[in-house]
Design an enzyme around this catalytic site. Structure first.
Site, PDB file in Angstrom:
ATOM      1  N   THR A 394      68.716  76.611   7.131  1.00 26.85           N
ATOM      2  CA  THR A 394      68.266  75.878   8.313  1.00 26.85           C
ATOM      3  C   THR A 394      67.013  75.084   7.986  1.00 26.85           C
ATOM      4  O   THR A 394      66.290  75.396   7.047  1.00 26.85           O
ATOM      5  CB  THR A 394      67.982  76.871   9.465  1.00 26.85           C
ATOM      6  OG1 THR A 394      69.155  77.653   9.706  1.00 26.85           O
ATOM      7  CG2 THR A 394      67.587  76.170  10.752  1.00 26.85           C
ATOM      8  N   THR A 412      71.084  72.925  11.027  1.00 28.29           N
ATOM      9  CA  THR A 412      71.491  74.028  10.156  1.00 28.29           C
ATOM     10  C   THR A 412      72.914  73.883   9.647  1.00 28.29           C
ATOM     11  O   THR A 412      73.739  73.185  10.259  1.00 28.29           O
ATOM     12  CB  THR A 412      71.371  75.368  10.908  1.00 28.29           C
ATOM     13  OG1 THR A 412      71.655  76.457  10.023  1.00 28.29           O
ATOM     14  CG2 THR A 412      72.334  75.433  12.084  1.00 28.29           C
ATOM     15  N   ASP A 434      78.174  83.225  12.475  1.00 27.61           N
ATOM     16  CA  ASP A 434      77.114  83.570  13.419  1.00 27.61           C
ATOM     17  C   ASP A 434      77.681  84.259  14.657  1.00 27.61           C
ATOM     18  O   ASP A 434      76.928  84.783  15.474  1.00 27.61           O
ATOM     19  CB  ASP A 434      76.333  82.324  13.852  1.00 27.61           C
ATOM     20  CG  ASP A 434      75.151  82.057  12.945  1.00 27.61           C
ATOM     21  OD1 ASP A 434      74.888  82.869  12.049  1.00 27.61           O
ATOM     22  OD2 ASP A 434      74.479  81.024  13.135  1.00 27.61           O
ATOM     23  N   SER A 459      69.665  81.557  16.587  1.00 26.06           N
ATOM     24  CA  SER A 459      68.262  81.937  16.730  1.00 26.06           C
ATOM     25  C   SER A 459      67.348  80.718  16.780  1.00 26.06           C
ATOM     26  O   SER A 459      66.130  80.864  16.949  1.00 26.06           O
ATOM     27  CB  SER A 459      67.828  82.818  15.549  1.00 26.06           C
ATOM     28  OG  SER A 459      68.573  84.006  15.495  1.00 26.06           O
TER      29      SER A 459
END
Length: 575
Positions: A394, A412, A434, A459
């Site tokens: 990322t 990312t 993810d 996140s």
């Protein structure tokens, strides 16, 4: 947060060779000089990308224009971290009106994807190599769609102009720097999974090209030229091939990507998540990102404490911050997901009364023995929490234009070099890992389970902070997977409570709770606080490097912009 205790050491190891790898900056390295407000400012992880954004600002481009140019340039010079093969989140703040808009360019699962995508026929999680290094992990890329939507609404220069710096870098070449070299070397087997990628970045001996080598990527130059001239729709047929068909051929199970998946992708405008922290307003990204909510929770839970009086050298401050992390992450794991598919109680999670009740659980004298998710207003019941992969491929960049408008953009491809699949001169993401790997936990459905068309939880935490008069004072974000919200919250506290400049705030030590393990950054004042932290109940301490990478632009008292970059990062252009 079941994956964190077991993966804290592998996370640090993985980051030692990927986009969030950090090495100590030389002693006495000076912060970037102030940039006049009217000139704007750009902070990115690579100076070539920073230069691309600055070139666009110099042409009269907007913050959105410059941010897009940065994203495209990073596709070329920081391929391990992000690019047009991935997705991202963008906040755009208007200096005059105070309006804030957030754009969701998160990748989506193919329509045919099912909750058992990452399970074998016996219901067990597939081996990592099968689920990550294949088309099974690739989500429909969203960065180009995000860029096009933001540009249509806030761009000032022609779309094609934004691509020119990146095209030149790919066509004419760029110098292999230390970061990319180490990342390629540390991720062999992934970075060189595809023969086309191997031809670009590796020599005949199978090793990464030497430091100082001029790297050229003609296929990427061609792809970027096609996209510049024909718009994001050119992604369907880059280099005379269909992205969807190409990915489908590399997907080992059902649920393959189709052209309809790619053509049907939409970048969405989402409501930003904003809270009051002391006299400031802090705004971040909402679902499917968990970052904005986690940052908000950590800050508001700490508001009743006089952090300024404690200061950054106080074990008391770090204890309180760690406890607030633990509470916020417990909520994150249970409730966060794609709000188009599952009920996410955003308002409840940042409700002042709810956060006051969570804050009351924090004792100044001792660590909570057990932390569980709370029950915010509007919370759905009977929800489970399952295992997931950490994300760490990322990057973040922050831009302010001549009018004071700001963009905070996190981009990312998930892991270092994403899935390892290389199409049209760029790496494709492995964002679908993810998703939580199992659809149920303890007989309850998991909010972040795989579903067709769904966006995985993230996140990422692009953030904009305003002062009491509504002026932008900080534009910030970070890389580092699950560490991102902690990295951002810590820097915000540094600026707002400890009165640090943006660069000084990024240099603060890092500490994060991973389940029952507490990671504290080696070589910092935190190491000397171990006994004090142990006395407060933090017994599972591990000392190691901080797997983080942040970028920010902050407003000085005199009205100039301070460009802040990750001090743990040495981005060497020449060897």
């Amino acid at each position: 947060m079941r994956f964190l205790p077991a993966l804290i050491a592998p996370l640090a190891l993985a980051l030692s060779g990927c986009a969030t790898t950090q090495t100590s900056a030389p002693a006495g390295t000076a912060a970037a000089p102030p940039v006049p407000v009217m000139a704007g400012a750009v902070s990115a992880a690579d100076p070539r990308a920073t230069a691309a954004g600055e070139a666009i600002l110099a042409q009269g481009g907007s913050a959105v224009d410059a941010a897009i140019a940065v994203m495209l340039a990073l596709t070329v010079v920081e391929p391990q971290s992000s690019g047009i093969g991935g997705g991202g989140f963008m906040l755009r703040a208007d200096a005059a009106s105070g309006a804030l808009v957030s754009y969701d360019g998160r990748e989506t699962a193919p329509a045919a994807a099912t909750p058992t995508r990452f399970l074998d026929d016996a219901g067990k999680v597939l081996p990592r190599e099968t689920r990550v290094f294949s088309g099974l992990s690739v989500g429909v890329p969203g960065n180009l769609a995000l860029a096009a939507k933001a540009h249509a609404e806030h761009g000032t220069l022609p779309w094609e102009a934004l691509f020119q710096p990146a095209i030149a870098l790919a066509r004419d070449g760029f110098v292999m720097n230390q970061r990319l070299y180490e990342s390629l070397k540390g991720n062999k087997g992934r970075a060189d999974l595809d023969m086309e990628a191997k031809r670009v970045f590796f020599g005949p001996d199978g090793e990464p090209l030497p430091l100082g080598t001029v790297v050229r990527n003609p296929d990427l130059a061609e792809s970027l030229t096609d996209l510049a001239q024909n718009g994001p729709g050119a992604l369907y047929d880059l280099n005379a091939g269909s992205l969807a068909r190409w990915v489908a051929e590399r997907t080992p199970r059902d649920g393959t990507m189709t052209e309809a998946d790619v053509r049907g992708y939409t970048a969405k405008e989402r409501p930003p998540v904003c809270v009051r922290y002391r006299v400031y307003k802090v705004c971040g990204m909402g679902p499917p990102s968990s970052g904005g909510m986690a940052v908000a929770q950590m800050l508001v839970q700490l508001e009743r404490f006089d952090l300024a009086a404690m200061g950054p050298d106080s074990p008391q401050f770090w204890h309180l911050f760690i406890e607030s992390q633990r509470l916020a992450y417990a909520d994150r794991e249970l409730y966060s997901g794609d709000a188009d598919y599952v009920e996410v109680p955003v308002a409840g999670l940042v409700d002042a009364g709810y956060l006051a009740s969570r804050s009351a659980l924090i004792s100044p004298d001792t660590r909570l023995a057990k932390v569980e998710a709370g029950v915010p207003p509007g919370a759905p019941l009977a929800r489970g929490d399952g295992p997931e992969e950490p994300e760490h491929g990322t990057t973040h960049f922050a831009v302010v234009d001549a009018g004071g408008n700001a963009v905070s953009y996190t981009s990312t491809i998930e892991g270092a070099f994403g899935s390892g699949l290389f199409f049209g001169g760029f790496y494709l993401n492995n964002e679908l890992t993810d998703f939580t790997l199992t659809p149920e936990a303890d007989g309850k459905p998991v909010a972040n389970r795989v579903e067709g068309g769904k966006r995985p939880r993230s996140s990422m935490a692009p953030t904009v902070v305003y002062d009491a008069d509504g002026k932008i004072v900080l534009v910030i974000g970070a890389a580092g997977g699950p560490t991102i919200p902690v990295t951002v919250a810590r820097a915000i506290i540094g600026v707002l409570d400890f009165r640090m400049g943006a660069q000084e705030a990024l240099a603060m030590p890092f500490a994060m709770a991973f389940g029952d393990t507490l990671l504290i950054e080696e070589g910092t004042a935190l190491v000397g606080m171990q006994d004090a932290l142990k006395a407060l109940g933090h017994t599972g301490i591990r000392v190691g490097p901080a797997p983080i990478k942040a970028n920010a632009v902050g407003r000085r008292v005199d009205g100039t912009w301070e460009v802040a970059t990750e001090p743990r990062l040495v981005s060497v252009v020449t060897p």
